[in-house]
Each structure stands twice: as structure tokens, then as C-alpha cells.
Design a protein around this motif. Structure first.
Motif, PDB file in Angstrom:
ATOM      1  N   ASN A 230       0.863  -1.181   0.000  1.00 36.23           N
ATOM      2  CA  ASN A 230       0.000   0.000   0.000  1.00 36.23           C
ATOM      3  C   ASN A 230       0.904   1.237   0.000  1.00 36.23           C
ATOM      4  O   ASN A 230       1.028   1.945   1.003  1.00 36.23           O
ATOM      5  CB  ASN A 230      -0.928  -0.006   1.211  1.00 36.23           C
ATOM      6  N   SER A 231       1.539   1.455  -1.147  1.00 33.15           N
ATOM      7  CA  SER A 231       2.561   2.499  -1.238  1.00 33.15           C
ATOM      8  C   SER A 231       1.993   3.886  -0.978  1.00 33.15           C
ATOM      9  O   SER A 231       2.699   4.758  -0.451  1.00 33.15           O
ATOM     10  CB  SER A 231       3.253   2.450  -2.598  1.00 33.15           C
ATOM     11  N   GLY A 232       0.736   4.113  -1.331  1.00 34.20           N
ATOM     12  CA  GLY A 232       0.148   5.432  -1.094  1.00 34.20           C
ATOM     13  C   GLY A 232       0.122   5.776   0.380  1.00 34.20           C
ATOM     14  O   GLY A 232       0.569   6.850   0.803  1.00 34.20           O
ATOM     15  N   LEU A 233      -0.390   4.863   1.187  1.00 35.69           N
ATOM     16  CA  LEU A 233      -0.433   5.083   2.632  1.00 35.69           C
ATOM     17  C   LEU A 233       0.975   5.128   3.209  1.00 35.69           C
ATOM     18  O   LEU A 233       1.276   5.960   4.078  1.00 35.69           O
ATOM     19  CB  LEU A 233      -1.240   3.970   3.309  1.00 35.69           C
ATOM     20  N   LEU A 234       1.860   4.259   2.752  1.00 39.53           N
ATOM     21  CA  LEU A 234       3.227   4.230   3.268  1.00 39.53           C
ATOM     22  C   LEU A 234       3.947   5.547   2.978  1.00 39.53           C
ATOM     23  O   LEU A 234       4.612   6.114   3.857  1.00 39.53           O
ATOM     24  CB  LEU A 234       3.987   3.060   2.651  1.00 39.53           C
ATOM     25  N   ASN A 235       3.810   6.055   1.757  1.00 40.36           N
ATOM     26  CA  ASN A 235       4.484   7.299   1.387  1.00 40.36           C
ATOM     27  C   ASN A 235       3.968   8.476   2.205  1.00 40.36           C
ATOM     28  O   ASN A 235       4.755   9.307   2.688  1.00 40.36           O
ATOM     29  CB  ASN A 235       4.292   7.585  -0.106  1.00 40.36           C
ATOM     30  N   LEU A 236       2.659   8.578   2.380  1.00 36.51           N
ATOM     31  CA  LEU A 236       2.092   9.674   3.163  1.00 36.51           C
ATOM     32  C   LEU A 236       2.466   9.550   4.632  1.00 36.51           C
ATOM     33  O   LEU A 236       2.700  10.562   5.306  1.00 36.51           O
ATOM     34  CB  LEU A 236       0.572   9.703   2.996  1.00 36.51           C
ATOM     35  N   SER A 237       2.533   8.326   5.136  1.00 38.22           N
ATOM     36  CA  SER A 237       2.959   8.114   6.524  1.00 38.22           C
ATOM     37  C   SER A 237       4.404   8.558   6.722  1.00 38.22           C
ATOM     38  O   SER A 237       4.739   9.228   7.705  1.00 38.22           O
ATOM     39  CB  SER A 237       2.797   6.640   6.914  1.00 38.22           C
ATOM     40  N   ASN A 238       5.281   8.196   5.782  1.00 35.23           N
ATOM     41  CA  ASN A 238       6.680   8.618   5.867  1.00 35.23           C
ATOM     42  C   ASN A 238       6.801  10.133   5.823  1.00 35.23           C
ATOM     43  O   ASN A 238       7.595  10.730   6.565  1.00 35.23           O
ATOM     44  CB  ASN A 238       7.488   7.999   4.728  1.00 35.23           C
ATOM     45  N   LEU A 239       6.020  10.764   4.959  1.00 36.90           N
ATOM     46  CA  LEU A 239       6.044  12.223   4.863  1.00 36.90           C
ATOM     47  C   LEU A 239       5.613  12.859   6.181  1.00 36.90           C
ATOM     48  O   LEU A 239       6.240  13.813   6.665  1.00 36.90           O
ATOM     49  CB  LEU A 239       5.133  12.675   3.720  1.00 36.90           C
ATOM     50  N   ALA A 240       4.554  12.333   6.777  1.00 35.52           N
ATOM     51  CA  ALA A 240       4.049  12.876   8.040  1.00 35.52           C
ATOM     52  C   ALA A 240       5.081  12.718   9.164  1.00 35.52           C
ATOM     53  O   ALA A 240       5.319  13.648   9.946  1.00 35.52           O
ATOM     54  CB  ALA A 240       2.747  12.179   8.409  1.00 35.52           C
ATOM     55  N   ILE A 241       5.682  11.539   9.253  1.00 31.87           N
ATOM     56  CA  ILE A 241       6.693  11.287  10.292  1.00 31.87           C
ATOM     57  C   ILE A 241       7.881  12.216  10.099  1.00 31.87           C
ATOM     58  O   ILE A 241       8.393  12.813  11.062  1.00 31.87           O
ATOM     59  CB  ILE A 241       7.117   9.807  10.255  1.00 31.87           C
ATOM     60  N   ALA A 242       8.326  12.364   8.857  1.00 32.22           N
ATOM     61  CA  ALA A 242       9.467  13.240   8.576  1.00 32.22           C
ATOM     62  C   ALA A 242       9.151  14.688   8.947  1.00 32.22           C
ATOM     63  O   ALA A 242      10.022  15.401   9.480  1.00 32.22           O
ATOM     64  CB  ALA A 242       9.845  13.140   7.100  1.00 32.22           C
ATOM     65  N   LYS A 243       7.949  15.140   8.676  1.00 30.23           N
ATOM     66  CA  LYS A 243       7.575  16.517   8.996  1.00 30.23           C
ATOM     67  C   LYS A 243       7.624  16.774  10.495  1.00 30.23           C
ATOM     68  O   LYS A 243       8.117  17.821  10.944  1.00 30.23           O
ATOM     69  CB  LYS A 243       6.168  16.820   8.464  1.00 30.23           C
ATOM     70  N   LEU A 244       7.124  15.843  11.296  1.00 30.69           N
ATOM     71  CA  LEU A 244       7.135  16.037  12.742  1.00 30.69           C
ATOM     72  C   LEU A 244       8.567  15.993  13.278  1.00 30.69           C
ATOM     73  O   LEU A 244       8.939  16.789  14.157  1.00 30.69           O
ATOM     74  CB  LEU A 244       6.265  14.983  13.431  1.00 30.69           C
ATOM     75  N   MET A 245       9.389  15.085  12.765  1.00 24.17           N
ATOM     76  CA  MET A 245      10.787  15.040  13.196  1.00 24.17           C
ATOM     77  C   MET A 245      11.517  16.321  12.808  1.00 24.17           C
ATOM     78  O   MET A 245      12.301  16.869  13.596  1.00 24.17           O
ATOM     79  CB  MET A 245      11.483  13.804  12.611  1.00 24.17           C
ATOM     80  N   GLN A 246      11.274  16.816  11.584  1.00 25.05           N
ATOM     81  CA  GLN A 246      11.926  18.051  11.153  1.00 25.05           C
ATOM     82  C   GLN A 246      11.479  19.231  12.005  1.00 25.05           C
ATOM     83  O   GLN A 246      12.296  20.102  12.355  1.00 25.05           O
ATOM     84  CB  GLN A 246      11.613  18.327   9.678  1.00 25.05           C
ATOM     85  N   ALA A 247      10.200  19.271  12.351  1.00 19.68           N
ATOM     86  CA  ALA A 247       9.701  20.345  13.207  1.00 19.68           C
ATOM     87  C   ALA A 247      10.384  20.319  14.571  1.00 19.68           C
ATOM     88  O   ALA A 247      10.713  21.367  15.142  1.00 19.68           O
ATOM     89  CB  ALA A 247       8.183  20.229  13.361  1.00 19.68           C
ATOM     90  N   TYR A 248      10.616  19.125  15.100  1.00 18.01           N
ATOM     91  CA  TYR A 248      11.324  18.999  16.382  1.00 18.01           C
ATOM     92  C   TYR A 248      12.760  19.498  16.251  1.00 18.01           C
ATOM     93  O   TYR A 248      13.250  20.247  17.111  1.00 18.01           O
ATOM     94  CB  TYR A 248      11.307  17.545  16.844  1.00 18.01           C
ATOM     95  N   ILE A 249      13.429  19.113  15.194  1.00 19.29           N
ATOM     96  CA  ILE A 249      14.804  19.560  14.960  1.00 19.29           C
ATOM     97  C   ILE A 249      14.861  21.089  14.881  1.00 19.29           C
ATOM     98  O   ILE A 249      15.814  21.724  15.361  1.00 19.29           O
ATOM     99  CB  ILE A 249      15.359  18.931  13.672  1.00 19.29           C
ATOM    100  N   ASN A 250      13.811  21.673  14.294  1.00 20.78           N
ATOM    101  CA  ASN A 250      13.759  23.127  14.102  1.00 20.78           C
ATOM    102  C   ASN A 250      13.243  23.878  15.332  1.00 20.78           C
ATOM    103  O   ASN A 250      12.980  25.076  15.251  1.00 20.78           O
ATOM    104  CB  ASN A 250      12.879  23.464  12.906  1.00 20.78           C
ATOM    105  N   ASP A 251      13.069  23.189  16.452  1.00 20.82           N
ATOM    106  CA  ASP A 251      12.614  23.803  17.709  1.00 20.82           C
ATOM    107  C   ASP A 251      11.202  24.371  17.636  1.00 20.82           C
ATOM    108  O   ASP A 251      10.878  25.341  18.320  1.00 20.82           O
ATOM    109  CB  ASP A 251      13.580  24.908  18.170  1.00 20.82           C
ATOM    110  N   ASP A 252      10.359  23.759  16.816  1.00 20.14           N
ATOM    111  CA  ASP A 252       8.958  24.159  16.800  1.00 20.14           C
ATOM    112  C   ASP A 252       8.342  23.872  18.174  1.00 20.14           C
ATOM    113  O   ASP A 252       8.416  22.726  18.649  1.00 20.14           O
ATOM    114  CB  ASP A 252       8.204  23.375  15.721  1.00 20.14           C
ATOM    115  N   PRO A 253       7.739  24.872  18.840  1.00 14.20           N
ATOM    116  CA  PRO A 253       7.257  24.666  20.213  1.00 14.20           C
ATOM    117  C   PRO A 253       6.248  23.527  20.350  1.00 14.20           C
ATOM    118  O   PRO A 253       6.302  22.760  21.319  1.00 14.20           O
ATOM    119  CB  PRO A 253       6.623  26.022  20.566  1.00 14.20           C
TER     120      PRO A 253
END
Length: 293
Positions: A230-253
Motif C-alpha cells: 500500500n505504497s500510497g499510505l506508506l508514502n504519506l505516513s513517511n512524509l508525516a513522520i518526517a515533517k514532525l521530526m523536522q519540526a522537532y529539529i527546528n525547535d517548533d514549540p
């Protein structure tokens, strides 16, 4: 002490083969869009990943599941509801994902055996097998000879202890909540498990216990799992996880608060923000390098 991949294989195959598959089944992403629901496996007593709090489920895994929910809503252009699906055991949860009956589970330790039946997302944590032990016991194989060691049935920790501690006896419990209760009431004095799980729950069940040994018996990445192919769900899940990790790295409150409350400074796990940022950075860099290769 028998924790076999064949047992997991049999359970998953029997579950999967018992579900009639239409000739042209819709993808999970298509189903989520049609129903407006993304169903996620949850286990009680599985902090820092998930636990029941009132009528809801909370935890680090739920934070990433919520991020995936948001990404699905943005992609489909419609509200998507995150619907917890409680299960009573690891095998029950994996079978539900493998069969496609449930869409998502966040907080799953990686193993090659499990990867035969489900697809893993980017990891959001790194853990490994350790034990809660009585004071003075260092948790090494020699110190566990003749001891009864509790573990969750079909967990990565149970498998690691079975293979490594040949002179101990393994007491298996159906789910994380039951294993924690056994340690709390004195049924067992040693409990093996995911290091982050042990740290998150030690204060409630054995505040005087040690988390040992210093070097885990094994290490495993922790992420989300989705049904295979289910590549569609997998790709969107990876994108979502990456966004939250990047926000943490960027000190998003908001990202800092969401992650830190479960594993960061001041939590029961009490990792430093620098350690968390370093891990998130390594995951994102590794993903970028793989995409370039």
C-alpha cells in the motif's frame, strides 16, 4: 522457553487466509478516503508508545499517528478521523495489520520476521532489549542464571532473552499491561522489554528497580507499520513522520511539547533534546541518501 517465528507466521497466515479477498480490492488509502477513517492499533500499558487515558489513547506513537491522520486529511481534501482499535496482544495487532483489517500501528519494533507481513515506515525511535532488575543485579546473562524473567508474549525482547539467557526461565504474559502488573505484584522480579517501555513504566511498577544491562541485548528501530503493498499510505505516513521530526529539529514549540512529554526532558524516559534531535537528523539524512542512490 519457546518464542518461535513459526508461531507468529501461523497466526498471521491463518488470519489472512481466513479473509476473502476481492479480485480488485481497494487500496487502504482508497478505503480511508471513502470512509473518512484511519484505524490504528493500540495497546494499553505500552507507554511511551500508547496507553489508555479515559476514553482516549495517548503516547508517542499516537502523536505520530495523529500526524499521519493530518497528512491523510490534507491529501484527500476531507476530514479523516483517527479511530483507535484496541487489541489484547502483539500477535492480534500484527495480524490485523497484515490482513488489512486495520490500517496503521505506531510503536512497532522492527524485525525481519515481521517485515515479511507488514511494511515499516521511517523509524521515530531507537530502542533495545533490557530488563528491570532488583537493585544489585546487572541484568547480564550470568546474573540471570536460575531467574524467572517476565516478558510480553511474541515480543522482540522475549525472543532476545530466549536466545541469550540459556539458564533462565521465561514467563510470558499476553500483553504489556499484564507484564507490568506481574512485576508490580511480585509475580516476577525481572521484566525484559523495550528499553523505552521499561523506562516509561518503571516508576509506576518498580521505582527502586534498575534498568539493565548498560548495553542492550539487541537494538531495534521503532516506527509505524501498515499493510503490505500500500505504497500510497506508506508514502504519506513517511512524509508525516518526517515533517514532525523536522519540526522537532527546528525547535517548533508544538513539536517539542508533543515529543518531550513522552520521551524528552522531564519525562519518565528523560532523554535530552540533543539526543532526540541527533536521532531524528540521522533518520532524515539516511532517508535522503537512500532516495539519491
Amino acid at each position: 522457553m519457546a518464542v518461535r517465528l513459526t508461531a507468529l507466521t501461523g497466526a498471521l497466515l491463518s488470519f489472512t487466509l481466513g479473509v476473502l479477498q476481492p479480485a480488485h480490492a481497494e487500496t487502504v488509502l482508497e478505503r480511508v478516503s471513502r470512509t473518512g477513517r484511519v484505524n490504528t492499533v493500540v495497546l494499553n500499558g505500552d507507554l511511551p508508545y500508547s496507553t489508555q487515558q479515559g476514553n482516549a489513547y495517548v503516547g508517542l506513537g499516537m502523536e505520530f499517528a495523529k500526524e499521519i491522520q493530518k497528512e491523510l486529511s490534507d491529501y484527500t481534501g476531507k476530514p479523516i478521523q483517527l479511530v483507535p482499535q484496541p487489541v489484547n496482544s502483539i500477535n492480534e495487532g500484527l495480524a490485523a495489520i497484515a490482513s488489512g483489517a486495520v490500517d496503521l500501528s505506531c510503536g512497532a519494533g522492527f524485525s525481519w520476521g515481521r517485515a515479511m507481513f507488514v511494511d515499516y515506515t521511517l523509524p521515530f525511535a531507537l530502542s533495545g532489549t533490557r530488563l528491570i532488575t532488583p537493585a544489585g543485579n546487572d541484568g547480564t546473562p550470568a546474573a540471570l542464571q536460575g531467574k524467572t524473567i517476565g516478558a510480553v508474549k511474541h515480543s522482540l525482547a522475549a525472543h532476545a532473552i530466549e536466545k541469550t539467557v540459556t539458564g533462565g526461565e521465561l514467563a510470558l504474559f499476553e500483553n504489556p499491561a499484564a507484564a507490568l502488573e506481574a512485576l508490580k505484584n511480585g509475580e516476577v522480579q525481572f521484566l525484559a522489554g523495550d528499553s523505552l517501555w521499561l523506562l516509561a513504566n518503571r516508576g509506576a511498577v518498580d521505582p527502586k528497580g534498575n534498568v539493565a544491562p548498560t548495553v542492550p541485548y539487541n537494538r531495534s528501530a521503532v516506527g509505524c507499520v501498515v499493510p503490505e503493498n500500500n505504497s500510497g499510505l506508506l508514502n504519506l505516513s513517511n512524509l508525516a513522520i518526517a515533517k514532525l521530526m523536522q519540526a522537532y529539529i527546528n525547535d517548533d514549540p508544538s513539536a517539542l511539547q508533543r515529543i518531550n512529554q513522552w520521551v524528552g526532558p522531564g519525562s519518565s524516559v528523560n532523554l535530552s533534546q540533543d539526543v532526540i534531535k541527533a536521532y531524528f537528523t540521522n533518520v532524515l539524512l539516511s532517508a535522503a541518501l537512500l532516495n539519491l542512490s
